[in-house]
Design a protein around this motif. Structure first.
Motif, PDB file in Angstrom:
ATOM      1  N   PRO A 135      53.823   7.614 -14.794  1.00 29.19           N
ATOM      2  CA  PRO A 135      52.370   7.491 -14.909  1.00 29.19           C
ATOM      3  C   PRO A 135      51.600   8.500 -14.063  1.00 29.19           C
ATOM      4  CG  PRO A 135      53.272   5.683 -13.632  1.00 29.19           C
ATOM      5  CD  PRO A 135      54.434   6.402 -14.245  1.00 29.19           C
ATOM      6  N   LEU A 136      52.130   8.846 -12.889  1.00 30.57           N
ATOM      7  CA  LEU A 136      51.459   9.806 -12.018  1.00 30.57           C
ATOM      8  C   LEU A 136      52.490  10.830 -11.543  1.00 30.57           C
ATOM      9  CD1 LEU A 136      49.233   7.386  -9.916  1.00 30.57           C
ATOM     10  CD2 LEU A 136      48.487   8.937 -11.728  1.00 30.57           C
ATOM     11  N   PRO A 137      52.850  11.788 -12.411  1.00 29.18           N
ATOM     12  CA  PRO A 137      53.899  12.738 -12.053  1.00 29.18           C
ATOM     13  C   PRO A 137      53.495  13.616 -10.880  1.00 29.18           C
ATOM     14  CG  PRO A 137      52.758  13.466 -14.018  1.00 29.18           C
ATOM     15  CD  PRO A 137      52.268  12.083 -13.726  1.00 29.18           C
ATOM     16  N   ALA A 138      54.460  13.928 -10.053  1.00 29.60           N
ATOM     17  CA  ALA A 138      54.225  14.830  -8.930  1.00 29.60           C
ATOM     18  C   ALA A 138      54.678  16.225  -9.314  1.00 29.60           C
ATOM     19  CB  ALA A 138      54.979  14.344  -7.698  1.00 29.60           C
ATOM     20  N   GLY A 139      53.927  17.205  -8.958  1.00 30.40           N
ATOM     21  CA  GLY A 139      54.297  18.578  -9.278  1.00 30.40           C
ATOM     22  C   GLY A 139      53.124  19.505  -9.089  1.00 30.40           C
ATOM     23  N   GLU A 140      53.397  20.776  -9.115  1.00 32.29           N
ATOM     24  CA  GLU A 140      52.358  21.774  -8.941  1.00 32.29           C
ATOM     25  C   GLU A 140      51.493  21.856 -10.193  1.00 32.29           C
ATOM     26  OE1 GLU A 140      51.922  26.589  -8.071  1.00 32.29           O
ATOM     27  OE2 GLU A 140      53.879  25.615  -8.080  1.00 32.29           O
ATOM     28  N   VAL A 141      50.188  21.798 -10.013  1.00 31.95           N
ATOM     29  CA  VAL A 141      49.270  21.903 -11.136  1.00 31.95           C
ATOM     30  C   VAL A 141      49.324  23.320 -11.702  1.00 31.95           C
ATOM     31  CG1 VAL A 141      46.841  21.833 -11.822  1.00 31.95           C
ATOM     32  CG2 VAL A 141      47.746  20.114 -10.253  1.00 31.95           C
ATOM     33  N   LEU A 142      49.403  23.416 -13.042  1.00 35.91           N
ATOM     34  CA  LEU A 142      49.424  24.724 -13.699  1.00 35.91           C
ATOM     35  C   LEU A 142      47.990  25.147 -13.986  1.00 35.91           C
ATOM     36  CD1 LEU A 142      52.396  24.140 -16.186  1.00 35.91           C
ATOM     37  CD2 LEU A 142      52.450  25.222 -13.923  1.00 35.91           C
ATOM     38  N   ALA A 143      47.337  25.726 -12.999  1.00 35.07           N
ATOM     39  CA  ALA A 143      45.921  26.078 -13.128  1.00 35.07           C
ATOM     40  C   ALA A 143      45.689  27.157 -14.182  1.00 35.07           C
ATOM     41  CB  ALA A 143      45.378  26.546 -11.778  1.00 35.07           C
ATOM     42  N   ASP A 144      46.718  27.977 -14.464  1.00 34.69           N
ATOM     43  CA  ASP A 144      46.543  29.067 -15.409  1.00 34.69           C
ATOM     44  C   ASP A 144      46.961  28.697 -16.821  1.00 34.69           C
ATOM     45  OD1 ASP A 144      49.216  28.844 -14.847  1.00 34.69           O
ATOM     46  OD2 ASP A 144      49.601  31.000 -14.701  1.00 34.69           O
ATOM     47  N   ASN A 145      47.333  27.439 -17.065  1.00 27.91           N
ATOM     48  CA  ASN A 145      47.674  27.059 -18.433  1.00 27.91           C
ATOM     49  C   ASN A 145      46.432  27.188 -19.301  1.00 27.91           C
ATOM     50  OD1 ASN A 145      48.041  24.908 -20.760  1.00 27.91           O
ATOM     51  ND2 ASN A 145      50.077  25.429 -19.999  1.00 27.91           N
ATOM     52  N   PRO A 146      46.539  27.806 -20.469  1.00 25.08           N
ATOM     53  CA  PRO A 146      45.337  28.055 -21.287  1.00 25.08           C
ATOM     54  C   PRO A 146      44.649  26.796 -21.787  1.00 25.08           C
ATOM     55  CG  PRO A 146      47.335  28.603 -22.506  1.00 25.08           C
ATOM     56  CD  PRO A 146      47.745  28.373 -21.082  1.00 25.08           C
ATOM     57  N   LEU A 147      45.300  25.655 -21.677  1.00 23.39           N
ATOM     58  CA  LEU A 147      44.667  24.415 -22.120  1.00 23.39           C
ATOM     59  C   LEU A 147      43.635  23.911 -21.118  1.00 23.39           C
ATOM     60  CD1 LEU A 147      44.916  22.497 -24.557  1.00 23.39           C
ATOM     61  CD2 LEU A 147      46.534  21.139 -23.217  1.00 23.39           C
ATOM     62  N   VAL A 148      43.744  24.313 -19.857  1.00 24.81           N
ATOM     63  CA  VAL A 148      42.821  23.844 -18.828  1.00 24.81           C
ATOM     64  C   VAL A 148      41.435  24.443 -19.075  1.00 24.81           C
ATOM     65  CG1 VAL A 148      42.290  23.843 -16.359  1.00 24.81           C
ATOM     66  CG2 VAL A 148      44.654  23.551 -17.133  1.00 24.81           C
ATOM     67  N   GLY A 149      40.420  23.594 -19.088  1.00 30.60           N
ATOM     68  CA  GLY A 149      39.051  24.046 -19.309  1.00 30.60           C
ATOM     69  C   GLY A 149      38.255  23.032 -20.112  1.00 30.60           C
ATOM     70  N   SER A 150      37.053  23.416 -20.503  1.00 34.52           N
ATOM     71  CA  SER A 150      36.141  22.544 -21.251  1.00 34.52           C
ATOM     72  C   SER A 150      36.106  22.994 -22.706  1.00 34.52           C
ATOM     73  CB  SER A 150      34.733  22.600 -20.646  1.00 34.52           C
ATOM     74  OG  SER A 150      34.758  22.153 -19.296  1.00 34.52           O
ATOM     75  N   TRP A 151      36.444  22.084 -23.599  1.00 30.29           N
ATOM     76  CA  TRP A 151      36.556  22.377 -25.022  1.00 30.29           C
ATOM     77  C   TRP A 151      35.545  21.544 -25.806  1.00 30.29           C
ATOM     78  CZ3 TRP A 151      40.226  25.947 -26.653  1.00 30.29           C
ATOM     79  CH2 TRP A 151      41.188  26.326 -25.698  1.00 30.29           C
ATOM     80  N   TYR A 152      34.899  22.172 -26.778  1.00 27.41           N
ATOM     81  CA  TYR A 152      33.870  21.480 -27.559  1.00 27.41           C
ATOM     82  C   TYR A 152      34.087  21.690 -29.050  1.00 27.41           C
ATOM     83  CZ  TYR A 152      31.396  20.943 -23.159  1.00 27.41           C
ATOM     84  OH  TYR A 152      31.066  20.612 -21.865  1.00 27.41           O
ATOM     85  N   ALA A 153      33.932  20.599 -29.804  1.00 29.78           N
ATOM     86  CA  ALA A 153      33.936  20.647 -31.258  1.00 29.78           C
ATOM     87  C   ALA A 153      32.491  20.753 -31.749  1.00 29.78           C
ATOM     88  CB  ALA A 153      34.597  19.396 -31.813  1.00 29.78           C
ATOM     89  N   PRO A 154      32.267  21.170 -33.000  1.00 29.87           N
ATOM     90  CA  PRO A 154      30.898  21.273 -33.516  1.00 29.87           C
ATOM     91  C   PRO A 154      30.106  19.975 -33.441  1.00 29.87           C
ATOM     92  CG  PRO A 154      32.393  22.494 -34.937  1.00 29.87           C
ATOM     93  CD  PRO A 154      33.248  21.762 -33.946  1.00 29.87           C
ATOM     94  N   ASP A 155      30.778  18.819 -33.503  1.00 29.66           N
ATOM     95  CA  ASP A 155      30.061  17.544 -33.403  1.00 29.66           C
ATOM     96  C   ASP A 155      29.830  17.125 -31.959  1.00 29.66           C
ATOM     97  OD1 ASP A 155      32.557  16.750 -32.546  1.00 29.66           O
ATOM     98  OD2 ASP A 155      32.844  15.201 -34.063  1.00 29.66           O
ATOM     99  N   ARG A 156      30.123  18.027 -31.007  1.00 27.22           N
ATOM    100  CA  ARG A 156      29.928  17.856 -29.561  1.00 27.22           C
ATOM    101  C   ARG A 156      30.957  16.928 -28.921  1.00 27.22           C
ATOM    102  NH1 ARG A 156      28.435  22.176 -28.228  1.00 27.22           N
ATOM    103  NH2 ARG A 156      27.905  21.369 -26.149  1.00 27.22           N
TER     104      ARG A 156
END
Length: 262
Positions: A135-156
């Motif tokens: 449930p709460l894995p321990a490990g180094e956060v992959l800050a450069d993974n391209p999925l990290v960020g804010s994503w928006y669809a046309p319906d907001r």
């Protein structure tokens, strides 16, 4: 009553699910179709137990990179998104789930790249055991993974991906963040193929589950791929609500959503 327990579907595949809290599901999956191995499951169940008049919505995400030793193959880059409900039928409890299997790369002799749709029915074959996942894995956060960020669809609809944390040995990544959907924030958890780019693939598979902050449902599944060239995130959105046991055929709505990073 909850999803905690051991569940088996018509193919003989088995899920062992536990509750990390009242709504967060963690578990493992052992498949009898395609490759064999042990796989991680995360998900949410809505609050409120199922009754004879209405089921309990739920959504699950599976990463198909085995976490036990075995020969690798292309399906290790795949994920699945499932959404449906725990339903009280005349024969007993059933997990009735719509399944979207995301094949981000072809598996010669088995499947071409694409999203494959199925309906799966699981019956309980055992009681809850120990926590079956992370449930709460321990490990180094992959800050450069391209999925990290804010994503928006046309319906907001918005996916605010805060972090991707690798499973030990970099088998896959756990996804954490928030889902802004239907006018309010939702819990968000998921899995993604963190090895897509290093394997020379053009698509990174991802499966995300969400639940409104009041935990009342519907249960949300978003599964698909991030195009590593164009930066477009294309996901199949499955939303499941409670229905009567004889109306599970209208439990889940499906729509395609396309997100861009802002």
């Amino acid at each position: 009553m909850s999803l905690a327990g051991i569940w088996e579907n018509e193919y003989g595949s088995r899920m062992t699910l536990s509750l990390a809290d009242s709504n967060l599901i963690v578990g493992k999956y052992e498949s009898t179709t395609g490759s064999t191995g042990e796989y991680r499951v995360v998900g949410y169940q809505a609050s409120g137990e199922p009754t004879s008049s209405g089921g309990q919505p739920c959504a699950l995400a599976i990463d198909w990179h085995s976490v036990v030793a075995g020969p690798p193959d292309n399906s290790w880059h795949w994920v699945s998104g499932l959404s449906g409900q725990l339903s009280i039928q005349a024969s007993g409890e059933q997990l009735v789930l719509s399944h979207a299997m995301v094949a981000s790369v072809a598996f010669p002799g088995l499947a071409q790249a694409g999203t494959y749709i199925d309906k799966l029915i699981y019956t309980r074959v055992g009681a809850q055991g120990e926590i079956a996942g992370d449930p709460l894995p321990a490990g180094e956060v992959l800050a450069d993974n391209p999925l990290v960020g804010s994503w928006y669809a046309p319906d907001r609809t918005a996916l605010l991906i805060q972090s991707v944390v690798p499973y030990p040995g970099n088998a896959f990544g756990y996804v954490f963040g928030k889902l802004i959907w239907n006018g309010g924030p939702s819990l968000l958890y998921g899995v993604t193929d963190i090895n897509a780019a290093s394997a020379g693939l053009g698509l990174q598979s991802v499966s995300i589950v969400g639940l409104p902050s009041d935990a009342g449902g519907p249960a949300v599944s978003l599964a698909g791929t991030l195009d590593l060239s164009s930066g477009v995130l294309s996901l199949l959105n499955q939303n499941s609500s409670s229905t009567a046991p004889d109306a599970t055929y209208v439990e889940t709505t499906i729509a395609r959503k396309t997100f861009t990073k802002q």
